[in-house]
Scaffold this active site. Structure first.
Site, PDB file in Angstrom:
ATOM      1  N   ASP A 198     -82.456  10.355  31.462  1.00 29.24           N
ATOM      2  CA  ASP A 198     -83.446  10.468  30.389  1.00 29.24           C
ATOM      3  C   ASP A 198     -84.545  11.442  30.828  1.00 29.24           C
ATOM      4  OD1 ASP A 198     -84.310   8.371  27.825  1.00 29.24           O
ATOM      5  OD2 ASP A 198     -85.840   9.730  28.653  1.00 29.24           O
ATOM      6  N   GLY A 215     -87.696   1.725  17.514  1.00 30.19           N
ATOM      7  CA  GLY A 215     -88.112   2.972  18.152  1.00 30.19           C
ATOM      8  C   GLY A 215     -86.991   3.969  18.380  1.00 30.19           C
ATOM      9  N   GLN A 216     -85.902   3.835  17.630  1.00 31.29           N
ATOM     10  CA  GLN A 216     -84.837   4.835  17.787  1.00 31.29           C
ATOM     11  C   GLN A 216     -85.371   6.206  17.393  1.00 31.29           C
ATOM     12  OE1 GLN A 216     -81.211   4.215  15.503  1.00 31.29           O
ATOM     13  NE2 GLN A 216     -80.184   5.950  16.485  1.00 31.29           N
ATOM     14  N   SER A 217     -85.273   7.161  18.304  1.00 34.97           N
ATOM     15  CA  SER A 217     -85.837   8.490  18.047  1.00 34.97           C
ATOM     16  C   SER A 217     -84.784   9.589  18.024  1.00 34.97           C
ATOM     17  CB  SER A 217     -86.912   8.816  19.083  1.00 34.97           C
ATOM     18  OG  SER A 217     -86.367   8.847  20.381  1.00 34.97           O
ATOM     19  N   HIS A 253     -76.974   5.913  21.748  1.00 34.61           N
ATOM     20  CA  HIS A 253     -77.116   6.104  23.193  1.00 34.61           C
ATOM     21  C   HIS A 253     -77.472   4.766  23.806  1.00 34.61           C
ATOM     22  CE1 HIS A 253     -80.764   7.169  20.959  1.00 34.61           C
ATOM     23  NE2 HIS A 253     -81.454   6.608  21.933  1.00 34.61           N
ATOM     24  N   LEU A 254     -76.796   4.448  24.889  1.00 35.63           N
ATOM     25  CA  LEU A 254     -77.050   3.213  25.615  1.00 35.63           C
ATOM     26  C   LEU A 254     -77.951   3.540  26.802  1.00 35.63           C
ATOM     27  CD1 LEU A 254     -76.294   0.198  25.801  1.00 35.63           C
ATOM     28  CD2 LEU A 254     -74.305   0.878  27.176  1.00 35.63           C
ATOM     29  N   HIS A 255     -79.151   2.926  26.807  1.00 37.58           N
ATOM     30  CA  HIS A 255     -80.069   3.123  27.937  1.00 37.58           C
ATOM     31  C   HIS A 255     -79.634   2.221  29.092  1.00 37.58           C
ATOM     32  CE1 HIS A 255     -83.566   5.000  25.653  1.00 37.58           C
ATOM     33  NE2 HIS A 255     -82.950   4.419  24.631  1.00 37.58           N
TER      34      HIS A 255
HETATM   35  P1  5GP Z   1     -84.508   6.109  21.694  1.00 35.57           P
HETATM   36  O1  5GP Z   1     -86.000   6.055  21.591  1.00 35.57           O
HETATM   37  O2  5GP Z   1     -83.887   6.827  20.526  1.00 35.57           O
HETATM   38  O3  5GP Z   1     -83.839   4.805  21.997  1.00 35.57           O
HETATM   39  O4  5GP Z   1     -84.215   6.982  22.997  1.00 35.57           O
HETATM   40  C1  5GP Z   1     -84.186   8.370  23.002  1.00 35.57           C
HETATM   41  C2  5GP Z   1     -84.355   8.785  24.439  1.00 35.57           C
HETATM   42  O5  5GP Z   1     -83.873  10.096  24.588  1.00 35.57           O
HETATM   43  C3  5GP Z   1     -85.816   8.801  24.905  1.00 35.57           C
HETATM   44  O6  5GP Z   1     -85.953   7.924  26.008  1.00 35.57           O
HETATM   45  C4  5GP Z   1     -86.062  10.273  25.275  1.00 35.57           C
HETATM   46  O7  5GP Z   1     -86.859  10.394  26.428  1.00 35.57           O
HETATM   47  C5  5GP Z   1     -84.674  10.803  25.486  1.00 35.57           C
HETATM   48  N1  5GP Z   1     -84.480  12.195  25.138  1.00 35.57           N
HETATM   49  C6  5GP Z   1     -84.803  12.786  23.961  1.00 35.57           C
HETATM   50  N2  5GP Z   1     -84.428  14.071  23.961  1.00 35.57           N
HETATM   51  C7  5GP Z   1     -83.838  14.304  25.164  1.00 35.57           C
HETATM   52  C8  5GP Z   1     -83.241  15.462  25.751  1.00 35.57           C
HETATM   53  O8  5GP Z   1     -83.156  16.540  25.169  1.00 35.57           O
HETATM   54  N3  5GP Z   1     -82.770  15.335  27.021  1.00 35.57           N
HETATM   55  C9  5GP Z   1     -82.823  14.134  27.709  1.00 35.57           C
HETATM   56  N4  5GP Z   1     -82.327  14.136  28.962  1.00 35.57           N
HETATM   57  N5  5GP Z   1     -83.374  13.030  27.170  1.00 35.57           N
HETATM   58  C10 5GP Z   1     -83.867  13.108  25.921  1.00 35.57           C
END
Ligand code: 5GP
Ligand code: ZN
Length: 116
Positions: free
Chosen positions: A32, A95-97, A102-104
């Protein structure tokens, strides 16, 4: 397969640089860019799936593969013994962005519960 307007499709295609930690035919794992723990890896399917709420029965296999990849990533990162958390955010309140599932994989420190 790849949508040119989706950042994670572009990561999977190699069009956007990322620190890959693992990849196979169906999944890609990378660090991330804004890590929330000493180990913070994202595991994505190569196939574009926008959200958990968009999953269909045909996606069951790929979702299982995300978890199998997570297990290997955690072991290779050295967080298996200490423990780790797998998170998949869905929608605005969670908070999905990025609209590509994607699995953290989070580990390397104690993680509070309940989440914020
Ligand atoms: P969400 O908030 O959707 O669950 O998680 C999205 C994650 O993707 C965030 O933790 C953010 O830091 C990460 N992220 C967003 N854009 C990029 C990118 O271009 N490269 C990487 N390595 N991580 C990204
Ligand atoms: Zn995508």
């Amino acid at each position: 397969l790849g949508q040119s307007n989706c950042i994670f499709c572009r990561v999977a295609a190699g069009d956007i640089e990322a620190k890959l930690v693992r990849e196979d035919e169906d999944t890609v794992a990378f660090r991330d860019m804004n890590p929330q723990a000493p180990t913070h890896v994202l595991i994505i399917p190569r196939r574009h799936i926008p959200a958990v709420s968009a999953l269909s029965a045909e996606d069951a296999d790929i979702v299982g593969k995300l978890f199998l990849a997570a297990k290997d990533v955690a072991r290779e990162a050295g967080v298996e013994a200490g423990g780790y958390r797998l998170v998949m955010n869905n929608g605005a309140d969670a908070g999905q962005s990025v609209d590509h599932i994607h699995l953290h994989v989070l580990g390397g420190r104690h993680l509070g519960w309940p989440p914020g």
